[in-house]
Design a protein around this motif. Structure first.
Motif, PDB file in Angstrom:
ATOM      1  N   CYS A 175       0.864  -1.179   0.000  1.00 34.50           N
ATOM      2  CA  CYS A 175       0.000   0.000   0.000  1.00 34.50           C
ATOM      3  C   CYS A 175       0.896   1.224   0.000  1.00 34.50           C
ATOM      4  O   CYS A 175       2.122   1.108  -0.002  1.00 34.50           O
ATOM      5  N   GLY A 176       0.319   2.421  -0.008  1.00 32.41           N
ATOM      6  CA  GLY A 176       1.117   3.640   0.058  1.00 32.41           C
ATOM      7  C   GLY A 176       1.246   4.343  -1.273  1.00 32.41           C
ATOM      8  O   GLY A 176       0.413   4.182  -2.167  1.00 32.41           O
ATOM      9  N   TYR A 177       2.355   5.120  -1.429  1.00 34.56           N
ATOM     10  CA  TYR A 177       2.507   6.021  -2.563  1.00 34.56           C
ATOM     11  C   TYR A 177       3.461   5.509  -3.629  1.00 34.56           C
ATOM     12  O   TYR A 177       3.642   6.168  -4.656  1.00 34.56           O
ATOM     13  N   TYR A 178       4.070   4.354  -3.426  1.00 32.30           N
ATOM     14  CA  TYR A 178       5.099   3.892  -4.351  1.00 32.30           C
ATOM     15  C   TYR A 178       4.732   2.526  -4.930  1.00 32.30           C
ATOM     16  O   TYR A 178       3.823   1.845  -4.456  1.00 32.30           O
ATOM     17  N   GLY A 179       5.457   2.148  -5.982  1.00 35.05           N
ATOM     18  CA  GLY A 179       5.279   0.818  -6.558  1.00 35.05           C
ATOM     19  C   GLY A 179       4.211   0.707  -7.617  1.00 35.05           C
ATOM     20  O   GLY A 179       3.843  -0.407  -8.000  1.00 35.05           O
ATOM     21  N   GLY A 180       3.698   1.848  -8.119  1.00 37.74           N
ATOM     22  CA  GLY A 180       2.718   1.795  -9.191  1.00 37.74           C
ATOM     23  C   GLY A 180       1.366   1.288  -8.726  1.00 37.74           C
ATOM     24  O   GLY A 180       1.089   1.196  -7.528  1.00 37.74           O
ATOM     25  N   GLY A 188      14.085   9.162   3.827  1.00 37.44           N
ATOM     26  CA  GLY A 188      13.128   8.606   4.778  1.00 37.44           C
ATOM     27  C   GLY A 188      13.658   7.310   5.386  1.00 37.44           C
ATOM     28  O   GLY A 188      14.684   6.770   4.956  1.00 37.44           O
ATOM     29  N   ILE A 189      12.959   6.812   6.379  1.00 37.50           N
ATOM     30  CA  ILE A 189      13.394   5.601   7.087  1.00 37.50           C
ATOM     31  C   ILE A 189      12.334   4.529   6.952  1.00 37.50           C
ATOM     32  O   ILE A 189      11.131   4.797   6.976  1.00 37.50           O
ATOM     33  N   ALA A 190      12.796   3.299   6.784  1.00 35.13           N
ATOM     34  CA  ALA A 190      11.893   2.150   6.718  1.00 35.13           C
ATOM     35  C   ALA A 190      12.503   0.999   7.495  1.00 35.13           C
ATOM     36  O   ALA A 190      13.711   0.986   7.788  1.00 35.13           O
ATOM     37  N   PHE A 191      11.683   0.034   7.845  1.00 39.05           N
ATOM     38  CA  PHE A 191      12.142  -1.170   8.516  1.00 39.05           C
ATOM     39  C   PHE A 191      11.866  -2.380   7.627  1.00 39.05           C
ATOM     40  O   PHE A 191      10.752  -2.535   7.111  1.00 39.05           O
ATOM     41  N   ALA A 192      12.879  -3.216   7.446  1.00 39.98           N
ATOM     42  CA  ALA A 192      12.682  -4.506   6.789  1.00 39.98           C
ATOM     43  C   ALA A 192      12.394  -5.530   7.879  1.00 39.98           C
ATOM     44  O   ALA A 192      13.183  -5.703   8.822  1.00 39.98           O
ATOM     45  N   ILE A 193      11.249  -6.194   7.775  1.00 41.96           N
ATOM     46  CA  ILE A 193      10.788  -7.118   8.812  1.00 41.96           C
ATOM     47  C   ILE A 193      10.921  -8.547   8.279  1.00 41.96           C
ATOM     48  O   ILE A 193      10.407  -8.878   7.211  1.00 41.96           O
ATOM     49  N   MET A 241      16.657 -22.802   3.678  1.00 45.91           N
ATOM     50  CA  MET A 241      15.942 -21.989   4.676  1.00 45.91           C
ATOM     51  C   MET A 241      14.916 -21.087   3.996  1.00 45.91           C
ATOM     52  O   MET A 241      15.165 -20.516   2.942  1.00 45.91           O
ATOM     53  N   GLN A 242      13.738 -20.933   4.602  1.00 42.95           N
ATOM     54  CA  GLN A 242      12.669 -20.118   4.025  1.00 42.95           C
ATOM     55  C   GLN A 242      12.172 -19.103   5.044  1.00 42.95           C
ATOM     56  O   GLN A 242      11.900 -19.446   6.192  1.00 42.95           O
ATOM     57  N   LEU A 243      12.079 -17.829   4.612  1.00 45.58           N
ATOM     58  CA  LEU A 243      11.575 -16.753   5.447  1.00 45.58           C
ATOM     59  C   LEU A 243      10.716 -15.813   4.596  1.00 45.58           C
ATOM     60  O   LEU A 243      10.729 -15.895   3.362  1.00 45.58           O
ATOM     61  N   THR A 244       9.998 -14.913   5.267  1.00 43.81           N
ATOM     62  CA  THR A 244       9.184 -13.899   4.597  1.00 43.81           C
ATOM     63  C   THR A 244       9.670 -12.515   5.022  1.00 43.81           C
ATOM     64  O   THR A 244       9.996 -12.300   6.200  1.00 43.81           O
ATOM     65  N   THR A 245       9.729 -11.587   4.055  1.00 40.52           N
ATOM     66  CA  THR A 245      10.193 -10.227   4.320  1.00 40.52           C
ATOM     67  C   THR A 245       9.182  -9.211   3.813  1.00 40.52           C
ATOM     68  O   THR A 245       8.632  -9.358   2.711  1.00 40.52           O
ATOM     69  N   GLN A 246       8.938  -8.182   4.630  1.00 38.91           N
ATOM     70  CA  GLN A 246       8.059  -7.069   4.255  1.00 38.91           C
ATOM     71  C   GLN A 246       8.617  -5.800   4.868  1.00 38.91           C
ATOM     72  O   GLN A 246       9.213  -5.825   5.951  1.00 38.91           O
ATOM     73  N   TRP A 247       8.440  -4.663   4.174  1.00 40.99           N
ATOM     74  CA  TRP A 247       8.948  -3.381   4.649  1.00 40.99           C
ATOM     75  C   TRP A 247       7.822  -2.534   5.228  1.00 40.99           C
ATOM     76  O   TRP A 247       6.684  -2.583   4.748  1.00 40.99           O
ATOM     77  N   LEU A 248       8.163  -1.724   6.248  1.00 40.47           N
ATOM     78  CA  LEU A 248       7.262  -0.732   6.825  1.00 40.47           C
ATOM     79  C   LEU A 248       7.890   0.642   6.647  1.00 40.47           C
ATOM     80  O   LEU A 248       8.967   0.917   7.184  1.00 40.47           O
ATOM     81  N   ASP A 249       7.229   1.499   5.860  1.00 38.06           N
ATOM     82  CA  ASP A 249       7.708   2.861   5.626  1.00 38.06           C
ATOM     83  C   ASP A 249       7.205   3.762   6.749  1.00 38.06           C
ATOM     84  O   ASP A 249       5.996   3.858   6.997  1.00 38.06           O
TER      85      ASP A 249
END
Length: 251
Positions: free
Chosen positions: A86-91, A120-125, A193-201
Motif C-alpha cells: 500500500c502507500g505512494y510507491y510501486g505503481g 526517509g526511514i523504513a524497517f525490513a521485517i 531456509m525459508q523466510l518472509t520479508t516485508q517493509w514498513l515505511d
C-alpha cells in the motif's frame, strides 16, 4: 603480505552489442582488455585477488558496466510474492519492494530493496508468513488498505534502513532506495531456509508487498567471488556465484 602491481589498459574496438551471442568469442584484440603489468611478479599458486578500479571518461559516463563473467546457476533459490503493498510507491500494484533472487545462496549476501521518499526511514521485517493478512489497525496504525503479511508472533528480525537519494538522470524525482544486505552462513542448516520479508515505511506508515524467499539448497562451487562497489566505500557487494572471465599470460 599483500603485494600491489599496477598495470595499464587500452580499451578495444568491441563488436556491436549482441554480435557474439551464441558463438564463441575469441581472445582477440577487439574482444579483450589487455592489462600489461609494469613490473612482473612471482605467483606460486593459492588465492589470488585482482583489484580493478575504473575511472570515468568525460562525455562517456555509464551508470553501470559489467565485463564478461562466469556465472554458476545455484539451484533452489526462489522469491515468491505473497502479499500486496500500500502507500505512494510501486505503481498500481504497490510493488515497492523486491528481493535479489540470485543473491539467496549460502556464503552470499542476500539483497533486499525498497523504494520510498528521499532520506526517509523504513524497517525490513523478517519472519514467517502470516496465514491471513493482518490489518495495520491491529497495531494502532490507521492507514487504510494496509496489511502485515509477516506473522506478528514469529518476527525474527527488524532492520532499519534509509532511502538513499538517487542521482541517475532517469531516476524518479524525490524517490530513494533503501537496501539491506544479509550475510547467509554456509552452515547446512541454512540450505533451503525459508523466510518472509516485508517493509514498513515510517514516513507514510505504509507496508510494502511481501516476499517469501528460499535459500539455495547447495552452496556455490565456482571457487571465485566478485566484490564490487565504490572505491571510496569501506565495503562492497560480494557475489559468490559470479566472477570476471580472465586469462593470465605468464612466462
Amino acid at each position: 603480505m599483500l603485494q600491489v602491481f599496477q598495470g595499464t589498459v587500452t580499451l578495444p574496438t568491441s563488436p556491436a552489442t549482441g554480435s557474439g551471442l551464441g558463438t564463441p568469442v575469441a581472445w582477440t584484440a577487439n574482444n579483450t582488455l589487455r592489462i600489461a603489468f609494469q613490473n612482473p611478479f612471482p605467483y606460486f599458486g593459492g588465492t589470488l585477488c585482482v583489484d580493478i578500479t575504473g575511472q570515468p571518461i568525460a562525455g562517456q559516463e555509464a551508470n553501470w558496466w559489467m565485463a564478461d563473467a562466469a556465472e554458476e546457476v545455484v539451484p533452489g533459490s526462489t522469491a515468491v510474492e505473497t502479499g500486496n503493498g500500500c502507500g505512494y510507491y510501486g505503481g498500481p500494484q504497490k510493488q515497492w519492494s523486491r528481493v535479489g533472487t540470485r543473491s539467496l545462496v549460502p556464503g552470499g549476501r542476500a539483497q533486499f530493496q525498497a523504494d520510498g521518499p528521499d532520506n526517509g526511514i523504513a524497517f525490513a521485517i523478517f519472519g514467517t508468513a502470516a496465514t491471513t493478512p493482518v490489518p495495520l489497525s491491529v497495531f494502532g496504525i490507521n492507514t487504510p488498505n494496509c496489511f502485515a503479511h509477516v506473522n506478528p508472533a514469529q518476527i525474527l528480525a527488524t532492520i532499519p534502513a534509509v532511502y538513499a537519494p538517487q542521482t541517475h538522470p532517469l531516476s524518479i524525482p524525490n524517490m530513494g532506495i533503501a537496501e539491506i544486505l544479509v550475510e547467509i552462513p554456509t552452515h547446512p542448516s541454512w540450505f533451503g531456509m525459508q523466510l518472509t520479508t516485508q517493509w514498513l515505511d515510517l514516513t507514510h506508515l505504509a507496508t510494502s508487498n511481501a516476499y517469501t524467499w528460499t535459500v539455495a539448497s547447495v552452496p556455490p562451487l565456482l571457487d571465485m567471488a566478485l566484490n564490487e562497489g565504490d572505491p571510496t566505500e569501506p565495503t562492497g557487494q560480494v557475489t559468490t556465484y559470479l566472477a570476471h572471465v580472465m586469462r593470465f599470460e605468464y612466462q
